[in-house]
Design an enzyme around this catalytic site. Sequence first.
Site, mmCIF file in Angstrom:
data_model
loop_
_atom_site.group_PDB
_atom_site.id
_atom_site.type_symbol
_atom_site.label_atom_id
_atom_site.label_comp_id
_atom_site.label_asym_id
_atom_site.label_seq_id
_atom_site.Cartn_x
_atom_site.Cartn_y
_atom_site.Cartn_z
ATOM 1 N N HIS A 1 1.133 -11.620 2.412
ATOM 2 C CA HIS A 1 -0.005 -10.960 1.750
ATOM 3 C C HIS A 1 -0.713 -11.891 0.767
ATOM 4 C CE1 HIS A 1 -1.396 -6.653 0.522
ATOM 5 N NE2 HIS A 1 -2.380 -7.505 0.437
ATOM 6 N N TYR B 1 0.827 -1.223 0.000
ATOM 7 C CA TYR B 1 0.000 0.000 0.000
ATOM 8 C C TYR B 1 0.858 1.270 0.000
ATOM 9 C CZ TYR B 1 -3.521 -3.331 1.803
ATOM 10 O OH TYR B 1 -4.340 -4.415 2.013
HETATM 11 N N1 LIG Z 1 -5.292 -8.842 2.097
HETATM 12 C C1 LIG Z 1 -5.667 -8.383 0.918
HETATM 13 O O1 LIG Z 1 -5.320 -8.936 -0.144
HETATM 14 C C2 LIG Z 1 -6.524 -7.158 0.866
HETATM 15 C C3 LIG Z 1 -7.177 -6.806 -0.340
HETATM 16 C C4 LIG Z 1 -7.989 -5.671 -0.339
HETATM 17 C C5 LIG Z 1 -8.141 -4.918 0.815
HETATM 18 N N2 LIG Z 1 -7.486 -5.260 1.959
HETATM 19 C C6 LIG Z 1 -7.647 -4.479 3.209
HETATM 20 O O2 LIG Z 1 -9.032 -4.386 3.478
HETATM 21 C C7 LIG Z 1 -9.382 -3.022 3.657
HETATM 22 C C8 LIG Z 1 -10.812 -2.783 3.264
HETATM 23 O O3 LIG Z 1 -11.001 -2.988 1.885
HETATM 24 P P1 LIG Z 1 -11.189 -1.761 0.846
HETATM 25 O O4 LIG Z 1 -10.603 -0.548 1.447
HETATM 26 O O5 LIG Z 1 -10.668 -2.170 -0.461
HETATM 27 O O6 LIG Z 1 -12.755 -1.637 0.676
HETATM 28 P P2 LIG Z 1 -14.018 -1.502 1.707
HETATM 29 O O7 LIG Z 1 -13.582 -1.385 3.127
HETATM 30 O O8 LIG Z 1 -14.923 -2.608 1.335
HETATM 31 O O9 LIG Z 1 -14.615 -0.097 1.323
HETATM 32 C C9 LIG Z 1 -15.015 0.206 0.015
HETATM 33 C C10 LIG Z 1 -15.639 1.579 -0.029
HETATM 34 O O10 LIG Z 1 -16.815 1.604 0.779
HETATM 35 C C11 LIG Z 1 -17.042 2.920 1.230
HETATM 36 N N3 LIG Z 1 -17.632 2.862 2.590
HETATM 37 C C12 LIG Z 1 -16.984 2.644 3.765
HETATM 38 N N4 LIG Z 1 -17.863 2.664 4.794
HETATM 39 C C13 LIG Z 1 -19.075 2.903 4.258
HETATM 40 C C14 LIG Z 1 -20.376 3.052 4.811
HETATM 41 N N5 LIG Z 1 -20.597 2.938 6.129
HETATM 42 N N6 LIG Z 1 -21.403 3.311 3.964
HETATM 43 C C15 LIG Z 1 -21.201 3.423 2.638
HETATM 44 N N7 LIG Z 1 -19.996 3.300 2.054
HETATM 45 C C16 LIG Z 1 -18.942 3.040 2.855
HETATM 46 C C17 LIG Z 1 -15.717 3.637 1.240
HETATM 47 O O11 LIG Z 1 -15.829 4.871 0.527
HETATM 48 P P3 LIG Z 1 -15.644 6.285 1.297
HETATM 49 O O12 LIG Z 1 -14.209 6.436 1.615
HETATM 50 O O13 LIG Z 1 -16.128 7.263 0.286
HETATM 51 O O14 LIG Z 1 -16.509 6.241 2.524
HETATM 52 C C18 LIG Z 1 -14.762 2.674 0.547
HETATM 53 O O15 LIG Z 1 -14.068 3.294 -0.491
HETATM 54 C C19 LIG Z 1 -8.357 -2.288 2.772
HETATM 55 O O16 LIG Z 1 -8.298 -0.912 3.022
HETATM 56 C C20 LIG Z 1 -7.109 -3.047 3.118
HETATM 57 O O17 LIG Z 1 -6.586 -2.599 4.357
HETATM 58 C C21 LIG Z 1 -6.696 -6.387 2.001
#
Ligand SMILES: NC(=O)c1ccc[n+]([C@@H]2O[C@H](COP(=O)([O-])OP(=O)(O)OC[C@H]3O[C@@H](n4cnc5c(N)ncnc54)[C@H](OP(=O)(O)O)[C@@H]3O)[C@@H](O)[C@H]2O)c1
Length: 269
Positions: free
Chosen positions: A118, A57
């Site tokens: 990862h 990241y």
């Molecule tokens: N291990 C892996 O391979 C892997 C892969 C992907 C992700 N990750 C980790 O998982 C974390 C979460 O995944 P992600 O960031 O990709 O996606 P996510 O948490 O599913 O969020 C996606 C989008 O949802 C919106 N959101 C958040 N809370 C909300 C709510 N209460 N109501 C409506 N919309 C909402 C956010 O937009 P806004 O900012 O506009 O609110 C965000 O951009 C990552 O940040 C990372 O740390 C790990």
Amino acid sequence: MIPFKLNNNIEIPVIGTGTNTFGKVANNYNGELTGDTTPLHSAFELGYRLIDTAISYRNEDLVGKALQETDIDRKEFFVTSKIPNTPEYSGNDEKVSESVKASLRKLQVDYIDLYLIHHPLESSERNRAVWRILEEFVDSGQIRSIGVSNFNQEQLKDLIDHARIKPVVNQVESHPGAWNDDLIAFTQAQGLVAEAWGPFWGVNEPIIAALTPIRQKYNKSWAQVILRYQFERQVVVIPKSHNPEKQRQNLDIFNFQLSAEDKEIIKAL
Ligand SMILES: NC(=O)c1ccc[n+]([C@@H]2O[C@H](COP(=O)([O-])OP(=O)(O)OC[C@H]3O[C@@H](n4cnc5c(N)ncnc54)[C@H](OP(=O)(O)O)[C@@H]3O)[C@@H](O)[C@H]2O)c1
């Protein structure tokens, strides 16, 4: 927030903040770095203590900066980072060791709470070789817990069978449309905590419509219903938002309980 317990008796917060677009221009994963720690500080103020970052990241140093800036004690935080499966970072023992040391340096911490592979490497032998180095960092106290991410059942079983220190977590994709139930059940049956990444991926109009009667019943948002569903099946969630109101909402899931019928509907999404 009552934490879950890992198989090494260390506690993990049940909700953390994702960070993969924090400190980047236009909140774009591949965007240039800005050094802006605002979303981390709003998360800290709201009560988030688990921070999920990764070498890939490019923002471990942003997390380190925020940890330096805050008055909250380091001991209160649960910092997760991840080593990439690419040769540059994990191609041999020395590279693995350098990667961990760079993470410690960038995060500006004496220890990392949880360090994950990862993605699986190209063979089980390579997974085991990386693991052996991570185990040494646990021995030295510079990493408290080690785990994996995106490992399938076979890869996870092989590592468990050959590890000196058992992995504590498998962080996997899990959200409506791809709950990954079998892998999560397997992970938990092996005594690991399952963590859901991308908890809101795949949410679209039909899914929001299907969740509407449930969320209305509890006076919650669709996002809260999704997070609560994962919590009730003992899955740690790491939702990410740049918006403090949504960050707040994502922590506020402990004052309602889904019925068995609700859970059947959610499971089928
Ligand atoms: N291990 C892996 O391979 C892997 C892969 C992907 C992700 N990750 C980790 O998982 C974390 C979460 O995944 P992600 O960031 O990709 O996606 P996510 O948490 O599913 O969020 C996606 C989008 O949802 C919106 N959101 C958040 N809370 C909300 C709510 N209460 N109501 C409506 N919309 C909402 C956010 O937009 P806004 O900012 O506009 O609110 C965000 O951009 C990552 O940040 C990372 O740390 C790990």
